[in-house]
Design an enzyme around this catalytic site. Structure first.
Site, PDB file in Angstrom:
ATOM      1  N   LYS A 188     -19.536  45.919  70.243  1.00 49.60           N
ATOM      2  CA  LYS A 188     -18.689  45.786  69.048  1.00 49.60           C
ATOM      3  C   LYS A 188     -17.406  46.620  69.197  1.00 49.60           C
ATOM      4  CE  LYS A 188     -20.374  49.500  66.190  1.00 49.60           C
ATOM      5  NZ  LYS A 188     -20.810  50.057  64.955  1.00 49.60           N
ATOM      6  N   LYS A 196     -26.171  56.750  68.944  1.00 47.19           N
ATOM      7  CA  LYS A 196     -25.237  57.890  68.943  1.00 47.19           C
ATOM      8  C   LYS A 196     -25.848  59.169  69.493  1.00 47.19           C
ATOM      9  CE  LYS A 196     -21.879  56.575  65.490  1.00 47.19           C
ATOM     10  NZ  LYS A 196     -21.181  56.940  64.260  1.00 47.19           N
ATOM     11  N   LYS A 222     -14.257  52.385  66.583  1.00 50.94           N
ATOM     12  CA  LYS A 222     -13.245  53.446  66.538  1.00 50.94           C
ATOM     13  C   LYS A 222     -13.472  54.463  67.647  1.00 50.94           C
ATOM     14  CE  LYS A 222     -13.515  53.455  61.591  1.00 50.94           C
ATOM     15  NZ  LYS A 222     -14.256  54.128  60.544  1.00 50.94           N
TER      16      LYS A 222
HETATM   17  P1  TYM Z   1     -17.772  52.581  59.385  1.00 49.93           P
HETATM   18  O1  TYM Z   1     -16.784  53.568  58.880  1.00 49.93           O
HETATM   19  O2  TYM Z   1     -18.240  52.700  60.791  1.00 49.93           O
HETATM   20  O3  TYM Z   1     -17.220  51.114  59.232  1.00 49.93           O
HETATM   21  C1  TYM Z   1     -16.716  50.664  57.998  1.00 49.93           C
HETATM   22  C2  TYM Z   1     -17.043  49.207  57.798  1.00 49.93           C
HETATM   23  O4  TYM Z   1     -16.534  48.403  58.871  1.00 49.93           O
HETATM   24  C3  TYM Z   1     -17.573  47.606  59.407  1.00 49.93           C
HETATM   25  N1  TYM Z   1     -17.351  47.465  60.857  1.00 49.93           N
HETATM   26  C4  TYM Z   1     -17.321  46.293  61.482  1.00 49.93           C
HETATM   27  N2  TYM Z   1     -17.459  45.025  61.045  1.00 49.93           N
HETATM   28  C5  TYM Z   1     -17.354  44.023  61.951  1.00 49.93           C
HETATM   29  N3  TYM Z   1     -17.116  44.246  63.272  1.00 49.93           N
HETATM   30  C6  TYM Z   1     -16.973  45.500  63.754  1.00 49.93           C
HETATM   31  N4  TYM Z   1     -16.724  45.699  65.051  1.00 49.93           N
HETATM   32  C7  TYM Z   1     -17.080  46.590  62.855  1.00 49.93           C
HETATM   33  N5  TYM Z   1     -16.988  47.935  62.987  1.00 49.93           N
HETATM   34  C8  TYM Z   1     -17.161  48.454  61.756  1.00 49.93           C
HETATM   35  C9  TYM Z   1     -18.858  48.374  59.127  1.00 49.93           C
HETATM   36  O5  TYM Z   1     -19.974  47.532  59.133  1.00 49.93           O
HETATM   37  C10 TYM Z   1     -18.566  48.951  57.756  1.00 49.93           C
HETATM   38  O6  TYM Z   1     -18.826  47.995  56.762  1.00 49.93           O
HETATM   39  N6  TYM Z   1     -22.143  53.974  57.586  1.00 49.93           N
HETATM   40  C11 TYM Z   1     -20.907  53.311  57.208  1.00 49.93           C
HETATM   41  C12 TYM Z   1     -20.136  54.022  56.119  1.00 49.93           C
HETATM   42  C13 TYM Z   1     -20.876  54.216  54.828  1.00 49.93           C
HETATM   43  C14 TYM Z   1     -21.232  53.215  53.887  1.00 49.93           C
HETATM   44  C15 TYM Z   1     -21.842  53.891  52.808  1.00 49.93           C
HETATM   45  C16 TYM Z   1     -21.097  51.833  53.892  1.00 49.93           C
HETATM   46  C17 TYM Z   1     -21.269  55.404  54.292  1.00 49.93           C
HETATM   47  N7  TYM Z   1     -21.849  55.219  53.096  1.00 49.93           N
HETATM   48  C18 TYM Z   1     -22.355  53.186  51.703  1.00 49.93           C
HETATM   49  C19 TYM Z   1     -21.603  51.133  52.773  1.00 49.93           C
HETATM   50  C20 TYM Z   1     -22.201  51.821  51.723  1.00 49.93           C
HETATM   51  C21 TYM Z   1     -20.061  53.257  58.450  1.00 49.93           C
HETATM   52  O7  TYM Z   1     -20.291  53.911  59.410  1.00 49.93           O
HETATM   53  O8  TYM Z   1     -19.008  52.504  58.362  1.00 49.93           O
END
Ligand code: TYM
Length: 332
Positions: free
Chosen positions: A195, A113, A198
């Protein structure tokens, strides 16, 4: 009882990767674990280009609505908004004094990023995984259901927790990541080597959970496949077909091998149609429930308020123990 924590950023419309990589497990784990789920709005502020205050507020409500629509049950689980508790930011500071500059600089998501952005990268983006560590460790979570892309962040949370415990005494439980069998890495439909994301996927490459059935069908029809016509799972050789097989497995619950055997030999057209149909069917109850909940924002706000209270009852004592272990003088 096993404790589960996970979060999602209100940084764009939730998509098929979020559903299959994370939400499917979030819902299933409610049956035998104590689950805590969070809209991580503080994390969504770390990229200035995507941070518009009015949009952030709106997306926070929409994402909480989506979590309820997908099946997060506010009776059994705790659902709340990260910024409603000051404990997360406060605990981040404690961990900032335990985490190393070197280990944060090496985090793959930070590298990705921050690439090409030079000195304009926010300190928040750099510190992002430390805030995520606070999210998880404040609740003594044993398991964290996430997609494959979060593996490094969960490992870092373990490392920071372990270092803290070693230096200041046993305060934190060390978590482990839990990934689904199929769908832990849903790829972009137009570029199956990246992947689904968003922020980075094109409109044709991403399937949003609220896309209407016609749009979903069109996106799958134009999904990039591979030159030969066989249908088998091989991520290196056949990334497009493998991605569609994983999506189909995630949407139906059927094993990948069985699906490959069923559709091999029938050509890409009918296979893509089957994937589109399965996804539309999988999303139908979600979309219906979302529309119902959307009509009652007061109800969602009330649930979030109650969720924050319940979350605080767990997070506040953990934070207090951490502060005392580090030598901060209790007030009074
Ligand atoms: P975020 O908001 O980007 O994504 C949320 C969840 O969706 C999963 N994900 C995917 N899984 C499979 N294929 C994809 N293309 C894909 N894109 C997204 C992510 O792995 C995630 O599980 N850093 C985290 C948010 C967070 C968090 C936490 C997660 C903040 N604090 C504590 C767990 C525990 C994130 O960016 O998720």
């Amino acid at each position: 009882m096993t404790r589960v924590f996970s979060g999602m950023q209100p940084s764009g419309d939730p998509h098929l990767g979020n559903l299959l990589g994370a939400w499917v497990n979030w819902v299933a784990m409610q049956d035998d674990a104590e689950c805590i789920y969070c809209v991580v709005d503080l994390h969504a502020m770390t990229s200035p280009a995507e941070h518009d205050p009015a949009t952030l507020r709106q997306r926070t409500v929409e994402l909480a609505t989506g979590m309820l629509a997908v099946g997060v049950d506010p009776e059994r689980s705790i659902l709340f908004v990260q910024s409603h508790l000051s404990e997360h930011a406060e605990c981040t500071w404690l961990f900032n004094c335990v985490a190393g500059f070197g280990e944060l600089r090496k985090q793959p998501q930070f590298k990705e990023k921050s690439e090409g952005r030079g000195e304009s990268v926010s300190v928040g983006l750099f510190d992002y995984p430390v805030l995520q560590t606070a999210d998880i460790l404040l609740y003594a979570a044993d398991e964290v259901p996430v997609g494959e892309d979060q593996r490094h962040h969960i490992e870092l949370a373990r490392d920071i927790g372990q270092r803290f415990n070693h230096r200041f005494g046993e305060v934190f439980t060390l978590p482990k990541a839990v990934h689904p069998e199929a769908g832990s890495r849903v790829m972009d439909l137009q570029d199956p080597t990246r992947k689904m994301s968003k922020s980075q996927s094109s409109e044709k490459g991403i399937v949003r959970l609220l896309d209407d059935p016609k749009k979903i069908e069109k996106k799958f029809r134009s999904a990039v496949t591979d030159s030969a016509t066989d249908i088998r799972h091989d991520r290196d050789d056949k990334p497009g077909v493998s991605n569609l097989l994983e999506i189909l497995a995630g949407a139906t619950g059927d094993p990948i091998d069985k699906l490959a055997a069923t559709y091999d030999g029938g050509g890409y057209g009918p296979f893509k149609q089957a994937v589109a149909d399965a996804v539309v069917e999988r999303l139908r109850p979600f979309q219906d429930r979302y529309r119902e909940l959307e009509a009652d924002p007061g109800e969602v706000a009330a649930l979030l308020e109650r969720g924050a209270e319940r979350a605080r009852a767990i997070a506040a004592p953990t934070l207090e123990r951490a502060k005392q272990a580090m030598g901060l003088l209790p007030p009074g």
